[in-house]
Write a protein that holds these residues in place. Structure first.
Motif, PDB file in Angstrom:
ATOM      1  N   ASP A 193     -29.722 -24.095 -12.153  1.00  0.00           N
ATOM      2  CA  ASP A 193     -28.516 -24.851 -11.808  1.00  0.00           C
ATOM      3  C   ASP A 193     -28.289 -24.966 -10.301  1.00  0.00           C
ATOM      4  OD1 ASP A 193     -27.979 -25.147 -14.504  1.00  0.00           O
ATOM      5  OD2 ASP A 193     -26.609 -23.431 -14.591  1.00  0.00           O
TER       6      ASP A 193
ATOM      7  N   ASP B 162     -24.593 -29.823  -5.433  1.00  0.00           N
ATOM      8  CA  ASP B 162     -23.915 -31.111  -5.583  1.00  0.00           C
ATOM      9  C   ASP B 162     -22.417 -30.925  -5.803  1.00  0.00           C
ATOM     10  OD1 ASP B 162     -26.320 -32.426  -5.294  1.00  0.00           O
ATOM     11  OD2 ASP B 162     -26.638 -32.734  -7.444  1.00  0.00           O
ATOM     12  N   ALA B 163     -22.051 -29.930  -6.623  1.00  0.00           N
ATOM     13  CA  ALA B 163     -20.638 -29.678  -6.906  1.00  0.00           C
ATOM     14  C   ALA B 163     -19.909 -29.207  -5.657  1.00  0.00           C
ATOM     15  CB  ALA B 163     -20.503 -28.645  -8.030  1.00  0.00           C
TER      16      ALA B 163
ATOM     17  N   ASP C   8     -29.400 -26.979  -7.872  1.00  0.00           N
ATOM     18  CA  ASP C   8     -29.089 -28.312  -7.359  1.00  0.00           C
ATOM     19  C   ASP C   8     -27.707 -28.774  -7.830  1.00  0.00           C
ATOM     20  OD1 ASP C   8     -31.449 -28.603  -5.934  1.00  0.00           O
ATOM     21  OD2 ASP C   8     -32.512 -29.517  -7.617  1.00  0.00           O
ATOM     22  N   GLN C   9     -27.374 -28.459  -9.075  1.00  0.00           N
ATOM     23  CA  GLN C   9     -26.064 -28.830  -9.600  1.00  0.00           C
ATOM     24  C   GLN C   9     -24.952 -28.121  -8.837  1.00  0.00           C
ATOM     25  OE1 GLN C   9     -25.609 -28.035 -13.783  1.00  0.00           O
ATOM     26  NE2 GLN C   9     -23.579 -28.990 -13.901  1.00  0.00           N
ATOM     27  N   LEU C  10     -25.178 -26.855  -8.477  1.00  0.00           N
ATOM     28  CA  LEU C  10     -24.197 -26.105  -7.704  1.00  0.00           C
ATOM     29  C   LEU C  10     -24.021 -26.725  -6.317  1.00  0.00           C
ATOM     30  CD1 LEU C  10     -22.324 -23.712  -7.194  1.00  0.00           C
ATOM     31  CD2 LEU C  10     -24.353 -22.316  -6.702  1.00  0.00           C
TER      32      LEU C  10
ATOM     33  N   LYS D 129     -17.281 -27.519 -12.568  1.00  0.00           N
ATOM     34  CA  LYS D 129     -18.393 -28.468 -12.536  1.00  0.00           C
ATOM     35  C   LYS D 129     -19.736 -27.818 -12.868  1.00  0.00           C
ATOM     36  CE  LYS D 129     -15.959 -32.021 -11.036  1.00  0.00           C
ATOM     37  NZ  LYS D 129     -15.800 -33.268 -11.821  1.00  0.00           N
ATOM     38  N   VAL D 130     -19.850 -26.523 -12.594  1.00  0.00           N
ATOM     39  CA  VAL D 130     -21.121 -25.830 -12.817  1.00  0.00           C
ATOM     40  C   VAL D 130     -20.842 -24.372 -13.130  1.00  0.00           C
ATOM     41  CG1 VAL D 130     -21.375 -25.375 -10.323  1.00  0.00           C
ATOM     42  CG2 VAL D 130     -23.394 -25.320 -11.814  1.00  0.00           C
TER      43      VAL D 130
END
Length: 203
Positions: free
Chosen positions: A117, A123-124, A119-121, A182-183
């Motif tokens: 996660d 981005d968030a 990249d998701q973190l 979000k994450v």
């Protein structure tokens, strides 16, 4: 960009000696290393905590520098440091406002997340957290450091003064909550430090 952090704890009465060594010999040693892009020194004088962050243009530059710094680190931090922890991170987000940071305050969050996660973190943090933070009075910087392999991270906000940092706590809690929505992540530590100096040239 990449960073190395050094986290030391010890006798608060000896902290000044370590700060003077880092600001003189320590800074000279870093500036001699290829790929060096700046550093910061942050302290908690009451509890006896010291955090240093050095910035590097590549992983290789950071690795090469540590071969030298590892030999000198213990001596630089003596007699203060009773414990010492060194960690390496990638700079995932670095948001800078043109404001002074010396003698300001650092709000630091320690995170854990699933490595998949990362990249998701990032981005968030960039899309959800930073817009909430940049409106805070006195904010000078916001950054997210990630260790993708271990699933560890540091989120830091620098303020121009301690009053602004203290006044931001409720808003920062709301920003953390918005980011966590979000994450999936876990906040495993929350700390505040005085800024001795902070210079980084991440561009």
């Amino acid at each position: 960009m990449f960073v190395r952090t050094v986290y030391a704890t010890g006798d608060p009465a000896e902290l000044g000696t370590a700060i003077r060594a880092l600001n003189s010999e320590g800074r000279d040693l870093l500036e001699e290393r290829p790929g060096y892009r700046g550093a910061g020194v942050f302290v908690d004088r009451n509890l006896g905590k010291l955090l240093t962050v050095s910035w590097w243009e590549s992983e290789q530059a950071r690795h090469n520098s540590d071969e030298v710094m590892r030999e000198r680190r213990t001596a630089l931090l003596a007699p203060f440091a009773g414990t010492l922890a060194v960690e390496n991170y990638e700079v995932a987000v670095f948001h800078v406002l043109p404001r002074p940071t010396a003698h300001g305050g650092l709000h630091l969050i320690r995170l854990e997340f699933e490595p998949a996660d990362a990249d998701q973190l990032a981005d968030a943090f960039h899309a959800t957290v930073v817009p909430r933070l940049e409106a805070l009075p006195g904010l000078a910087r916001a950054a997210l450091f990630l260790d993708r392999e271990r699933g560890h991270g540091l989120a830091g906000t620098l303020f121009t003064d301690h009053h602004s940092l203290a006044a931001s706590r409720a808003a920062q809690a709301a920003a953390r909550q918005a980011g966590a929505a979000k994450v999936q992540m876990a906040v495993v530590g929350l700390e505040e430090f005085e800024v001795v100096h902070a210079d980084a040239h991440a561009g």
